[in-house]
Scaffold this active site. Sequence first.
Site, PDB file in Angstrom:
ATOM      1  N   HIS A  43       0.829  -1.202   0.000  1.00  0.00           N
ATOM      2  CA  HIS A  43       0.000   0.000   0.000  1.00  0.00           C
ATOM      3  C   HIS A  43       0.864   1.253   0.000  1.00  0.00           C
ATOM      4  O   HIS A  43       1.029   1.918   1.014  1.00  0.00           O
ATOM      5  CB  HIS A  43      -0.928  -0.003   1.226  1.00  0.00           C
ATOM      6  N   CYS A 111       4.354 -12.096   2.764  1.00  0.00           N
ATOM      7  CA  CYS A 111       5.279 -12.003   3.889  1.00  0.00           C
ATOM      8  C   CYS A 111       5.168 -13.277   4.731  1.00  0.00           C
ATOM      9  O   CYS A 111       4.059 -13.769   4.980  1.00  0.00           O
ATOM     10  CB  CYS A 111       4.917 -10.788   4.736  1.00  0.00           C
ATOM     11  N   HIS A 144      -9.962  -5.383   4.520  1.00  0.00           N
ATOM     12  CA  HIS A 144      -8.536  -5.334   4.145  1.00  0.00           C
ATOM     13  C   HIS A 144      -8.147  -6.632   3.427  1.00  0.00           C
ATOM     14  O   HIS A 144      -8.549  -7.734   3.843  1.00  0.00           O
ATOM     15  CB  HIS A 144      -7.688  -5.148   5.406  1.00  0.00           C
ATOM     16  N   GLU A 146      -5.548  -8.392   3.422  1.00  0.00           N
ATOM     17  CA  GLU A 146      -4.902  -9.397   4.281  1.00  0.00           C
ATOM     18  C   GLU A 146      -5.956 -10.164   5.075  1.00  0.00           C
ATOM     19  O   GLU A 146      -5.899 -11.399   5.193  1.00  0.00           O
ATOM     20  CB  GLU A 146      -3.918  -8.721   5.248  1.00  0.00           C
TER      21      GLU A 146
END
Length: 725
Positions: A43, A111, A144, A146
Amino acid sequence: MNYELCPHSGFCFGVSRAVSAAEELAESKKPGERLLLLEELIHNHLVMEELRRSGAEMVMPDELDSIYRESRDASRITVVIRAHGIEKALREKLRRLEEADPRIRIFDGTCPEVSRIHKIVDENTAAVSGGIQKPLIVIGSPGHPEVRAIMSYAHGAAVAVNSLGELEELLRHKKFTNDGFMTDRAGEGDLSDSGVAVVAVAQTTQMLTEWKKCRKFIKNLYTNAIIFDTICRVTELRQNEAELLSRRADLMVIIGDRLSSNTAKLYEISKKNCRTVFVDGVGAAAELHVPGGIKVGIAAGASTPGGIIEEVIRTMEQNENINASMNEEKGMAVTEENFEQMLEESLKPLTTGEAVTGIITSIGANEIHVDLMSKCTGIIPISEITDESGAKLEEMFNVGDEIEAIVVKVSDLDGVATLSRKRVENIINWRRIVAAYNEQTALEGKIVEVVKSGVIILLESIRVFIPASQSGIPRDGDLNTLIGTTQRVKIIDLNEQRRRAVASIRAVLREERKAVEAKFWAEIEKGKRYEGIVKSFMPYGAFVDLGGVDGMVHSSELSWKRIKHPSDVVSLGQKIDVYVKDFDPDRRRISLGYKTEESNPWNVFIEKYKKGDVAVVKIVNLMPFGAFAEVVPGTDGLIHISQITDHKIAHPGEVLSLGQEVEAKITDIDEANQKISLSVRALLEGNKSDESDESDESEVTEEIEAAEEIPAETSEAAGDTADDQ
Ligand code: SF4
């Protein structure tokens, strides 16, 4: 401008890894190849623009099919998965495409911290061995990417809420069912789902304070809740720093993209403590008016590149035209020069052999990931951590721990530096060996191998040779018996240049023995009792090991009877109770006693019989004047010839034989001289002997007196004497 920058500002290792990989893929892209970034890689619109300029295309998941159809002529299609992961179904689809078409290459930029949550959710919400799936609560922003991806790994119901308030509101109306789904709650008092084993995780960038509140609430409501602390360490660290700095600052400048979750959290934290502004780039910084004389705190989100942080600070300084004034407290403040140097250092390429320190960000079964605050992610494979088979990394390390390692390989293309913990440990362990040698202290390790003329001990990670002569095993002994045993050793020789050491078990044993001896001699006193082990015999006594120190029991102290050899009483290796009769510390001599008053046969006899009692006795010696008979083991009495039978006999052997057992009356006990008089005749029926008794009386008295010169317990000796005569 008086400013202070949070020490952990800018790209985290997860973002750095994804961006570096995308940049390198863009750089190496050839004509005819396509590089697709699946949604926003991170982002930060400035970073995304830069990547687009380099030839990367940002695509949405629902565009993939049409792009694929259009790309028949493309020689290669590389798809990069964003740092905060994608939904499970989409990942599966990409995997199938990659398998089906060799032109397709997937780079997973997720990640490792996020991948860990996917795994947690997948494994813990699944129905196990005939059980039921468990519902999931995610504390994070519901929309979001994620959070959406995390929820896609749930096997049962999955809900996401941002705060405790939202969670309470949701659970006022909804409840989880026993089979892991969700339904309407009957009313306020309906807590029928309190036993459901809900699984709870947090978005990596969630506010720590909010997560703690939610975690407590979930724990109280669901007795079987399974809760995982999944806030990323990087996030936690940055939030804490922003909290502390914003309390001291008059103005907080948050550099980064408003859409970045972790940047937004830094803003929310800071604005509670002081005036806080968002600055997403140089343009915004140029418009910012910073009044002189105030303290400015600066924090930057994990998706903000170092270059932008640097430019924003420079622009703000130019605006104010004020010389930098630094607070060097805890090394947190930086000058312009050293800030540049700091950034330079953080981006400096890692070199092989370099020692680095980082923070553990995730722990897998076969490797751990380390944030090195550099362009590269540090990865330590299990083979570079330990040789122990079955070692569990999660039991050896914790996420958030600082770890030192040596760089063994750097791959700029992958943005990965392979590290070795073993090499660091070797250095540390070698230092320990040198220190132990200098200070002559003992070290402990396991014997791992038998080699020519000795064995190898593993001292932590260092193999050290122990010569056979120093192993503590006798010359003709088997060194293999040491394998697998833990031993304490002293380093007796060292070659620092060749990093070779020689150790000795014997040196430790010798020292331990000396210590035991010193303690023994300090505590010994007459009469003290010990449990010892019979170690060896001499013709005159037995040597007894009292636990590192030997004492001697003389034969006369072994038994109340006369013995020919100590082995008549004790045997080698036998444990016996002894007491100290005497000792000489200068000559290191200890005289021990073994026989005791309780075992004295005379005392045993006195305890058991009194005058007038009848005992079964055993004939042990025949003399012209009478027979000696054993009353209790070790104590004999005399049956005078006149007391053997009711008629006159010339020798006791006419009536009695050796070993024969007869009943006899105890007619007298002479305690002072320890003599016992026995009579068989007294028990014979009738009283025929009375006449002869009287006629023989004077003769008997004389003979008894002669016999009584012989001690009661020495019948054997009496026999000898008779023979001698
Ligand atoms: S903030 Fe944490 S979870 Fe997110 S990319 Fe960075 S390291 Fe990974």
